[in-house]
Write a protein that holds these residues in place. Sequence first.
Motif, PDB file in Angstrom:
ATOM      1  N   LEU A  77     -10.869   1.128  -8.448  1.00 43.25           N
ATOM      2  CA  LEU A  77      -9.821   2.332  -8.762  1.00 43.25           C
ATOM      3  C   LEU A  77      -9.415   2.886  -7.437  1.00 43.25           C
ATOM      4  O   LEU A  77      -8.011   3.082  -7.541  1.00 43.25           O
ATOM      5  CB  LEU A  77     -10.119   3.259  -9.798  1.00 43.25           C
ATOM      6  CG  LEU A  77     -10.897   2.751 -11.106  1.00 43.25           C
ATOM      7  CD1 LEU A  77     -11.405   3.778 -12.054  1.00 43.25           C
ATOM      8  CD2 LEU A  77     -10.028   1.784 -11.806  1.00 43.25           C
ATOM      9  N   PHE A  78     -10.105   3.261  -6.525  1.00 43.29           N
ATOM     10  CA  PHE A  78      -9.492   4.258  -5.506  1.00 43.29           C
ATOM     11  C   PHE A  78      -9.553   3.725  -3.958  1.00 43.29           C
ATOM     12  O   PHE A  78      -8.628   4.187  -3.447  1.00 43.29           O
ATOM     13  CB  PHE A  78     -10.515   5.387  -5.530  1.00 43.29           C
ATOM     14  CG  PHE A  78     -10.641   6.088  -6.966  1.00 43.29           C
ATOM     15  CD1 PHE A  78      -9.790   6.767  -7.637  1.00 43.29           C
ATOM     16  CD2 PHE A  78     -11.767   5.771  -7.739  1.00 43.29           C
ATOM     17  CE1 PHE A  78      -9.730   7.296  -8.937  1.00 43.29           C
ATOM     18  CE2 PHE A  78     -11.890   6.280  -8.906  1.00 43.29           C
ATOM     19  CZ  PHE A  78     -10.940   7.133  -9.330  1.00 43.29           C
ATOM     20  N   ASP A  79     -10.296   2.762  -3.682  1.00 51.13           N
ATOM     21  CA  ASP A  79     -10.581   2.510  -2.163  1.00 51.13           C
ATOM     22  C   ASP A  79     -10.699   1.079  -1.952  1.00 51.13           C
ATOM     23  O   ASP A  79     -11.570   0.666  -2.276  1.00 51.13           O
ATOM     24  CB  ASP A  79     -11.889   3.490  -1.602  1.00 51.13           C
ATOM     25  CG  ASP A  79     -12.033   3.268  -0.185  1.00 51.13           C
ATOM     26  OD1 ASP A  79     -11.225   2.666   0.662  1.00 51.13           O
ATOM     27  OD2 ASP A  79     -13.009   3.899   0.278  1.00 51.13           O
ATOM     28  N   GLU A 105      -7.059  -2.402  -4.695  1.00 48.36           N
ATOM     29  CA  GLU A 105      -7.443  -0.994  -5.427  1.00 48.36           C
ATOM     30  C   GLU A 105      -6.574  -0.836  -6.443  1.00 48.36           C
ATOM     31  O   GLU A 105      -5.477  -1.615  -6.276  1.00 48.36           O
ATOM     32  CB  GLU A 105      -7.667   0.173  -4.705  1.00 48.36           C
ATOM     33  CG  GLU A 105      -6.300   0.563  -3.942  1.00 48.36           C
ATOM     34  CD  GLU A 105      -6.547   1.922  -3.364  1.00 48.36           C
ATOM     35  OE1 GLU A 105      -6.645   2.886  -4.206  1.00 48.36           O
ATOM     36  OE2 GLU A 105      -6.462   2.289  -2.199  1.00 48.36           O
ATOM     37  N   TRP A 106      -6.688  -0.421  -7.411  1.00 53.23           N
ATOM     38  CA  TRP A 106      -5.622   0.029  -8.550  1.00 53.23           C
ATOM     39  C   TRP A 106      -4.780   1.210  -8.285  1.00 53.23           C
ATOM     40  O   TRP A 106      -4.044   1.354  -9.066  1.00 53.23           O
ATOM     41  CB  TRP A 106      -6.434   0.103  -9.733  1.00 53.23           C
ATOM     42  CG  TRP A 106      -7.112  -0.969 -10.463  1.00 53.23           C
ATOM     43  CD1 TRP A 106      -7.616  -2.338  -9.667  1.00 53.23           C
ATOM     44  CD2 TRP A 106      -7.879  -1.176 -11.592  1.00 53.23           C
ATOM     45  NE1 TRP A 106      -8.107  -3.009 -10.392  1.00 53.23           N
ATOM     46  CE2 TRP A 106      -8.473  -2.372 -11.576  1.00 53.23           C
ATOM     47  CE3 TRP A 106      -8.229  -0.138 -12.642  1.00 53.23           C
ATOM     48  CZ2 TRP A 106      -9.174  -3.112 -12.698  1.00 53.23           C
ATOM     49  CZ3 TRP A 106      -8.779  -0.807 -13.742  1.00 53.23           C
ATOM     50  CH2 TRP A 106      -9.327  -2.004 -13.748  1.00 53.23           C
ATOM     51  N   LYS A 107      -4.939   1.891  -7.422  1.00 50.98           N
ATOM     52  CA  LYS A 107      -4.386   2.881  -6.634  1.00 50.98           C
ATOM     53  C   LYS A 107      -4.088   4.144  -7.778  1.00 50.98           C
ATOM     54  O   LYS A 107      -3.263   4.826  -8.095  1.00 50.98           O
ATOM     55  CB  LYS A 107      -3.036   2.421  -6.205  1.00 50.98           C
ATOM     56  CG  LYS A 107      -2.909   1.600  -5.157  1.00 50.98           C
ATOM     57  CD  LYS A 107      -1.571   1.281  -4.631  1.00 50.98           C
ATOM     58  CE  LYS A 107      -1.585   0.498  -3.350  1.00 50.98           C
ATOM     59  NZ  LYS A 107      -1.997   0.858  -2.299  1.00 50.98           N
ATOM     60  N   VAL A 108      -5.288   4.240  -8.423  1.00 50.97           N
ATOM     61  CA  VAL A 108      -5.241   5.447  -9.559  1.00 50.97           C
ATOM     62  C   VAL A 108      -5.221   6.622  -8.876  1.00 50.97           C
ATOM     63  O   VAL A 108      -4.445   7.635  -9.453  1.00 50.97           O
ATOM     64  CB  VAL A 108      -6.631   5.302 -10.470  1.00 50.97           C
ATOM     65  CG1 VAL A 108      -6.747   6.325 -11.249  1.00 50.97           C
ATOM     66  CG2 VAL A 108      -6.713   3.841 -11.158  1.00 50.97           C
ATOM     67  N   LYS A 141     -11.801   6.407   1.276  1.00 45.41           N
ATOM     68  CA  LYS A 141     -10.577   6.311   1.769  1.00 45.41           C
ATOM     69  C   LYS A 141      -9.687   6.645   0.725  1.00 45.41           C
ATOM     70  O   LYS A 141      -9.301   5.997   0.057  1.00 45.41           O
ATOM     71  CB  LYS A 141     -10.128   5.229   2.305  1.00 45.41           C
ATOM     72  CG  LYS A 141     -10.966   5.069   3.766  1.00 45.41           C
ATOM     73  CD  LYS A 141     -10.621   3.922   4.331  1.00 45.41           C
ATOM     74  CE  LYS A 141     -11.664   3.429   5.573  1.00 45.41           C
ATOM     75  NZ  LYS A 141     -11.873   2.040   6.001  1.00 45.41           N
ATOM     76  N   LEU A 142      -9.118   7.914   0.282  1.00 50.85           N
ATOM     77  CA  LEU A 142      -8.201   8.298  -0.763  1.00 50.85           C
ATOM     78  C   LEU A 142      -6.940   8.751  -0.160  1.00 50.85           C
ATOM     79  O   LEU A 142      -6.648   9.386   0.598  1.00 50.85           O
ATOM     80  CB  LEU A 142      -8.994   9.466  -1.441  1.00 50.85           C
ATOM     81  CG  LEU A 142     -10.450   8.988  -2.094  1.00 50.85           C
ATOM     82  CD1 LEU A 142     -10.921  10.343  -2.429  1.00 50.85           C
ATOM     83  CD2 LEU A 142     -10.408   8.089  -3.283  1.00 50.85           C
TER      84      LEU A 142
END
Length: 175
Positions: free
Chosen positions: A99-101, A110-113, A52-53
Amino acid sequence: MVSKSIIKNFVIIVFTLIFFSCNNARQTKNNKLDITKKKSTRIDVNELTEAKLFSGKIERIASFPSKYIKTRPVDVWLPKKYSNDKQYAVLYMHDGQMLFDASTTWNKQEWKVDEVATNLMENGITKDFIVVAIHNISEIRWLDLFPEKAIKNIPEKVKDSIKSLGVSNFKEEDL
Protein backbone atom coordinates in the motif's frame (compact mmCIF):
# COMPACT_ATOMS: atom_id res chain seq x y z
CA MET A 1 -0.57 15.99 -7.62
CA VAL A 2 -3.09 13.18 -7.98
CA SER A 3 -5.74 13.94 -10.61
CA LYS A 4 -9.37 14.38 -9.59
CA SER A 5 -10.45 11.36 -11.64
CA ILE A 6 -7.97 9.12 -9.80
CA ILE A 7 -9.21 10.46 -6.46
CA LYS A 8 -12.84 9.99 -7.54
CA ASN A 9 -12.18 6.41 -8.70
CA PHE A 10 -10.31 5.62 -5.50
CA VAL A 11 -13.18 6.91 -3.37
CA ILE A 12 -15.72 4.91 -5.36
CA ILE A 13 -13.66 1.72 -5.06
CA VAL A 14 -12.99 2.25 -1.37
CA PHE A 15 -16.62 2.91 -0.53
CA THR A 16 -17.77 0.00 -2.66
CA LEU A 17 -15.33 -2.61 -1.38
CA ILE A 18 -14.32 -1.53 2.08
CA PHE A 19 -16.17 0.04 4.96
CA PHE A 20 -15.32 2.66 7.52
CA SER A 21 -15.72 2.01 11.20
CA CYS A 22 -14.47 3.13 14.55
CA ASN A 23 -12.00 1.15 16.59
CA ASN A 24 -11.53 0.73 20.32
CA ALA A 25 -7.75 0.93 20.34
CA ARG A 26 -5.60 3.57 21.95
CA GLN A 27 -1.85 3.89 22.21
CA THR A 28 -0.35 3.95 25.68
CA LYS A 29 2.76 5.82 26.82
CA ASN A 30 5.06 2.79 26.60
CA ASN A 31 4.33 2.29 22.88
CA LYS A 32 1.91 -0.59 23.37
CA LEU A 33 -1.54 -0.84 21.89
CA ASP A 34 -4.24 -1.50 24.46
CA ILE A 35 -7.12 -3.39 22.87
CA THR A 36 -10.19 -3.18 25.09
CA LYS A 37 -12.91 -4.76 22.98
CA LYS A 38 -13.56 -8.06 24.77
CA LYS A 39 -10.41 -8.79 26.66
CA SER A 40 -7.28 -6.79 27.32
CA THR A 41 -4.24 -7.77 25.26
CA ARG A 42 -0.86 -6.06 25.01
CA ILE A 43 0.60 -5.77 21.51
CA ASP A 44 4.01 -4.34 20.55
CA VAL A 45 3.77 -1.42 18.14
CA ASN A 46 6.80 0.12 16.41
CA GLU A 47 7.03 3.08 14.07
CA LEU A 48 8.52 2.24 10.67
CA THR A 49 10.96 5.13 10.48
CA GLU A 50 12.62 3.75 7.31
CA ALA A 51 9.36 3.71 5.32
CA LYS A 52 9.38 6.01 2.29
CA LEU A 53 6.05 7.79 2.57
CA PHE A 54 4.39 10.71 0.84
CA SER A 55 2.93 11.85 4.14
CA GLY A 56 2.12 10.58 7.62
CA LYS A 57 3.72 7.66 9.41
CA ILE A 58 3.29 3.91 9.78
CA GLU A 59 3.02 2.00 13.03
CA ARG A 60 3.66 -1.74 12.66
CA ILE A 61 2.40 -4.65 14.67
CA ALA A 62 4.90 -7.23 13.41
CA SER A 63 2.93 -10.26 14.56
CA PHE A 64 -0.74 -9.52 15.14
CA PRO A 65 -2.22 -12.42 17.12
CA SER A 66 -5.53 -13.97 16.13
CA LYS A 67 -7.42 -17.10 16.96
CA TYR A 68 -9.04 -16.91 13.50
CA ILE A 69 -6.18 -16.58 11.01
CA LYS A 70 -2.45 -17.11 10.78
CA THR A 71 -0.50 -14.45 12.65
CA ARG A 72 0.71 -11.70 10.31
CA PRO A 73 1.98 -8.12 10.25
CA VAL A 74 -0.56 -5.31 10.42
CA ASP A 75 0.44 -1.73 9.60
CA VAL A 76 -1.49 1.34 10.70
CA TRP A 77 -0.98 4.46 8.58
CA LEU A 78 -1.55 7.68 10.48
CA PRO A 79 -2.04 11.00 8.65
CA LYS A 80 0.46 13.82 9.02
CA LYS A 81 -1.60 15.73 11.61
CA TYR A 82 -2.70 12.64 13.56
CA SER A 83 -3.71 13.33 17.16
CA ASN A 84 -4.43 10.82 19.92
CA ASP A 85 -7.14 13.21 21.14
CA LYS A 86 -9.24 12.91 17.98
CA GLN A 87 -11.43 10.07 16.68
CA TYR A 88 -10.76 8.85 13.14
CA ALA A 89 -12.65 6.73 10.67
CA VAL A 90 -10.80 3.50 9.85
CA LEU A 91 -10.22 2.07 6.39
CA TYR A 92 -9.28 -1.63 6.44
CA MET A 93 -7.30 -2.85 3.42
CA HIS A 94 -5.93 -6.22 2.34
CA ASP A 95 -2.42 -6.74 0.90
CA GLY A 96 -1.02 -4.29 3.43
CA GLN A 97 2.59 -4.73 2.31
CA MET A 98 1.68 -3.23 -1.10
CA LEU A 99 0.00 0.00 0.00
CA PHE A 100 2.60 2.61 0.94
CA ASP A 101 6.26 2.05 0.00
CA ALA A 102 7.35 0.76 -3.42
CA SER A 103 10.87 0.04 -2.18
CA THR A 104 9.54 -2.80 0.00
CA THR A 105 7.11 -4.51 -2.39
CA TRP A 106 7.84 -7.61 -4.48
CA ASN A 107 7.27 -5.73 -7.76
CA LYS A 108 8.63 -2.33 -6.66
CA GLN A 109 5.18 -0.77 -7.10
CA GLU A 110 2.80 0.55 -4.47
CA TRP A 111 -0.88 1.40 -4.39
CA LYS A 112 -0.10 5.01 -3.31
CA VAL A 113 -2.65 4.88 -0.52
CA ASP A 114 -0.82 7.50 1.57
CA GLU A 115 -0.74 9.89 -1.41
CA VAL A 116 -4.43 9.50 -2.24
CA ALA A 117 -5.57 9.50 1.40
CA THR A 118 -3.59 12.67 2.14
CA ASN A 119 -5.06 14.46 -0.88
CA LEU A 120 -8.60 13.34 -0.03
CA MET A 121 -8.30 14.71 3.51
CA GLU A 122 -6.41 17.90 2.63
CA ASN A 123 -8.96 18.77 -0.06
CA GLY A 124 -11.88 18.14 2.30
CA ILE A 125 -13.26 15.30 0.17
CA THR A 126 -13.39 12.86 3.09
CA LYS A 127 -13.28 13.12 6.82
CA ASP A 128 -9.95 12.27 8.44
CA PHE A 129 -9.18 8.57 8.60
CA ILE A 130 -6.43 6.08 9.32
CA VAL A 131 -5.63 2.98 7.27
CA VAL A 132 -5.25 -0.48 8.80
CA ALA A 133 -3.18 -2.48 6.32
CA ILE A 134 -3.47 -6.24 6.81
CA HIS A 135 -0.52 -8.05 5.20
CA ASN A 136 -1.20 -11.18 3.22
CA ILE A 137 0.73 -14.43 3.37
CA SER A 138 1.37 -15.28 -0.28
CA GLU A 139 1.03 -19.06 0.12
CA ILE A 140 -2.47 -18.75 1.59
CA ARG A 141 -3.61 -15.40 0.16
CA TRP A 142 -6.63 -17.00 -1.53
CA LEU A 143 -8.07 -17.74 1.89
CA ASP A 144 -8.18 -14.00 2.64
CA LEU A 145 -10.20 -13.37 -0.50
CA PHE A 146 -12.73 -16.19 -0.35
CA PRO A 147 -16.07 -14.65 -1.40
CA GLU A 148 -18.32 -13.68 1.51
CA LYS A 149 -21.48 -14.39 -0.50
CA ALA A 150 -20.38 -17.97 -1.15
CA ILE A 151 -19.65 -18.48 2.54
CA LYS A 152 -23.22 -17.55 3.47
CA ASN A 153 -24.54 -20.38 1.26
CA ILE A 154 -22.35 -23.11 2.74
CA PRO A 155 -24.04 -25.46 5.22
CA GLU A 156 -23.16 -24.70 8.85
CA LYS A 157 -21.48 -28.08 9.42
CA VAL A 158 -19.08 -27.37 6.51
CA LYS A 159 -18.35 -23.77 7.56
CA ASP A 160 -16.44 -24.95 10.63
CA SER A 161 -13.82 -26.57 8.43
CA ILE A 162 -13.21 -23.52 6.20
CA LYS A 163 -10.30 -21.47 7.44
CA SER A 164 -11.12 -18.44 5.27
CA LEU A 165 -14.00 -17.60 7.58
CA GLY A 166 -11.27 -16.58 9.99
CA VAL A 167 -10.45 -13.46 7.95
CA SER A 168 -13.94 -12.07 8.48
CA ASN A 169 -13.79 -12.89 12.17
CA PHE A 170 -10.26 -11.43 12.39
CA LYS A 171 -11.41 -8.10 10.94
CA GLU A 172 -14.62 -7.98 12.98
CA GLU A 173 -13.33 -9.15 16.34
CA ASP A 174 -9.53 -8.89 16.54
CA LEU A 175 -8.91 -5.62 14.70
